[in-house]
Design an enzyme around this catalytic site. Structure first.
Site, PDB file in Angstrom:
ATOM      1  N   HIS A  45       8.736   2.234  -3.645  1.00 28.64           N
ATOM      2  CA  HIS A  45       9.130   3.190  -2.602  1.00 28.64           C
ATOM      3  C   HIS A  45      10.444   2.751  -1.947  1.00 28.64           C
ATOM      4  O   HIS A  45      11.300   3.583  -1.653  1.00 28.64           O
ATOM      5  CB  HIS A  45       8.050   3.292  -1.523  1.00 28.64           C
ATOM      6  CG  HIS A  45       6.777   3.948  -1.986  1.00 28.64           C
ATOM      7  ND1 HIS A  45       5.601   3.262  -2.119  1.00 28.64           N
ATOM      8  CD2 HIS A  45       6.507   5.227  -2.335  1.00 28.64           C
ATOM      9  CE1 HIS A  45       4.646   4.086  -2.525  1.00 28.64           C
ATOM     10  NE2 HIS A  45       5.169   5.292  -2.662  1.00 28.64           N
ATOM     11  N   GLN A  69      -4.798  17.292  -3.018  1.00 31.78           N
ATOM     12  CA  GLN A  69      -4.493  16.830  -4.371  1.00 31.78           C
ATOM     13  C   GLN A  69      -5.509  15.825  -4.899  1.00 31.78           C
ATOM     14  O   GLN A  69      -5.342  15.279  -5.977  1.00 31.78           O
ATOM     15  CB  GLN A  69      -3.067  16.275  -4.464  1.00 31.78           C
ATOM     16  CG  GLN A  69      -2.814  14.972  -3.725  1.00 31.78           C
ATOM     17  CD  GLN A  69      -1.341  14.593  -3.721  1.00 31.78           C
ATOM     18  OE1 GLN A  69      -0.525  15.167  -3.005  1.00 31.78           O
ATOM     19  NE2 GLN A  69      -0.976  13.621  -4.544  1.00 31.78           N
ATOM     20  N   SER A 194       0.578   2.236  -5.460  1.00 28.87           N
ATOM     21  CA  SER A 194      -0.289   1.913  -4.321  1.00 28.87           C
ATOM     22  C   SER A 194      -1.698   1.586  -4.808  1.00 28.87           C
ATOM     23  O   SER A 194      -2.429   0.826  -4.167  1.00 28.87           O
ATOM     24  CB  SER A 194      -0.331   3.084  -3.342  1.00 28.87           C
ATOM     25  OG  SER A 194       0.985   3.450  -2.985  1.00 28.87           O
TER      26      SER A 194
END
Ligand code: PAF
Length: 289
Positions: A45, A69, A194
Site C-alpha cells: 500500500h 464484497q 493484508s
C-alpha cells in the site's frame, strides 16, 4: 486554504468534507490521486501511496472494509482493522486526506443500486465469490464519484479487480485514469497482502510456493508448453508444498481474461489457493519468449 489542509494528514469521514477539500485543491489547479484500500496497510500500500504522490499534487487514501464484497461465509468480521497504525503509515507516505467513512455513510437506509460488470467476472474469482466484484465495482464507483480524482491507483495483485475497474470506468465514461501498480513482494516472492496476517509461521514458510509455481508455469508457457499442462504442473507443486486446496491455477489473456490458447501471446497465469485459514491469490505475466 489553511496550511493544515495542505500539509498534515487529516481524517475525513463524510462526503461533504471530502468534496470540500478536493474542490479547493482543484480550484488551486492541483491534481488529485485516489488510492482506495480496506486498511490493514502494508508496504504494498505504501508503494501505491508513493506512486500516487509522484503522479499527482494531492493524494486521498480511503479505508473502508466494504461489507458488500464479502460473501456470507467469508472473513468480513475477521478482516484486520488497524486504523491508528494505518494513519501513521499514510502520514509517512505523504498522503493528504484519509477518507474513512462509516458503513451508514456508504450504504444509507434504502440503498438499492449496484454496478455489475459482465464477462470479465465469469471466470477466476467471479464464480467462486458470487457478488464479490459487484460489491467492489459499486463501492469503487461511489468512491470515485465522492472524491472525483484525476487518477486512481490499484495493485496488479488483484488483477481481475483491476480489469473490472478499468472496464466499468471506460463503459460508464467515469472521468478518471485507472493506474495499475506492479505487485510488491516479500524477499521470498510472496505477494504482500493484508490476509498474509492469517498465516502461522509454518504456513508463512510454505506460502511462497504459490508464486514459485505460477512463475515456472509462465516460463514454460513462454517456452511453448501448452498452458493447460503448465498450470496442471503448477497445481501439483502447490499442493505438494502444503496448501490445503486450490481454487484455480489458470492461464488467461491479460485483457479479456479468456482462456489462453497454446502459442497465444499476452497471457498471465492466475492462482487462488487456501493455506491454513488464508485464501491467497497471485498472478504473473507470461514473459515474451
Ligand atoms: O482491493 C481492495 O482493497 C478493495 O477491493 C477495494 C478496491 C478498496 C474496494 O473495496
Amino acid at each position: 486554504m489553511a496550511s493544515s489542509e495542505n500539509d498534515t494528514l487529516v481524517t475525513v469521514r463524510d462526503v461533504d468534507g471530502l468534496r470540500h477539500r478536493v474542490r479547493s485543491w482543484k480550484k488551486a489547479g492541483l491534481s488529485v490521486a485516489l488510492v482506495p484500500t480496506m486498511g490493514a496497510l502494508h508496504r504494498g500500500h505504501a508503494v501505491l501511496m508513493e506512486r500516487a504522490g509522484a503522479m499527482a499534487d494531492r493524494v486521498v487514501a480511503t479505508i473502508f472494509v466494504n461489507p458488500t464484497q464479502f460473501g456470507p461465509s467469508e472473513d468480513f468480521n475477521a478482516y484486520p482493522r488497524h486504523e491508528a497504525r494505518d494513519f501513521e503509515m499514510l502520514e509517512q507516505a505523504g498522503v493528504h486526506v484519509l477518507f474513512a467513512p462509516s458503513a451508514a455513510t456508504m450504504y444509507p437506509p434504502g440503498f438499492a443500486t449496484s454496478v455489475r460488470v459482465a464477462r470479465l467476472t465469469d471466470a477466476l474469482c467471479g464464480p467462486l465469490r458470487p457478488g464479490h466484484f459487484e460489491g467492489v465495482a459499486t463501492v469503487v464507483t461511489k468512491l470515485l464519484l465522492q472524491a472525483q480524482p484525476d487518477i486512481a491507483l490499484f495493485g496488479d495483485k488483484d488483477f481481475q479487480q483491476l480489469a473490472v475497474i478499468k472496464r466499468f470506468t471506460a463503459d460508464l465514461n467515469v472521468p478518471v485514469d485507472i493506474i495499475g501498480v506492479p505487485t510488491v513482494r516479500e524477499a521470498d516472492g510472496l505477494a504482500m497482502s493484508s490476509r498474509n496476517a492469517y498465516l502461522t509461521a509454518d504456513e508463512r514458510a510454505k506460502a511462497p510456493a504459490l508464486f514459485g509455481a505460477i512463475t515456472r508455469a509462465a516460463e514454460k508457457i513462454a517456452a511453448g508448453e501448452n498452458p493447460l499442462a503448465a498450470t496442471a504442473e503448477a497445481k501439483a507443486t502447490i499442493m505438494a508444498a502444503g496448501y490445503r486446496s486450490i481454487d484455480y491455477v489458470d492461464a488467461r489473456h491479460a485483457e479479456t481474461l479468456a482462456q489462453l490458447g497454446p502459442t497465444e501471446k499476452g497471457g498471465r497465469v492466475f492462482a487462488a489457493a487456501h493455506l491454513g485459514r488464508a485464501r491467497l491469490i497471485d498472478n504473473v505475466e507470461v514473459p515474451l519468449a
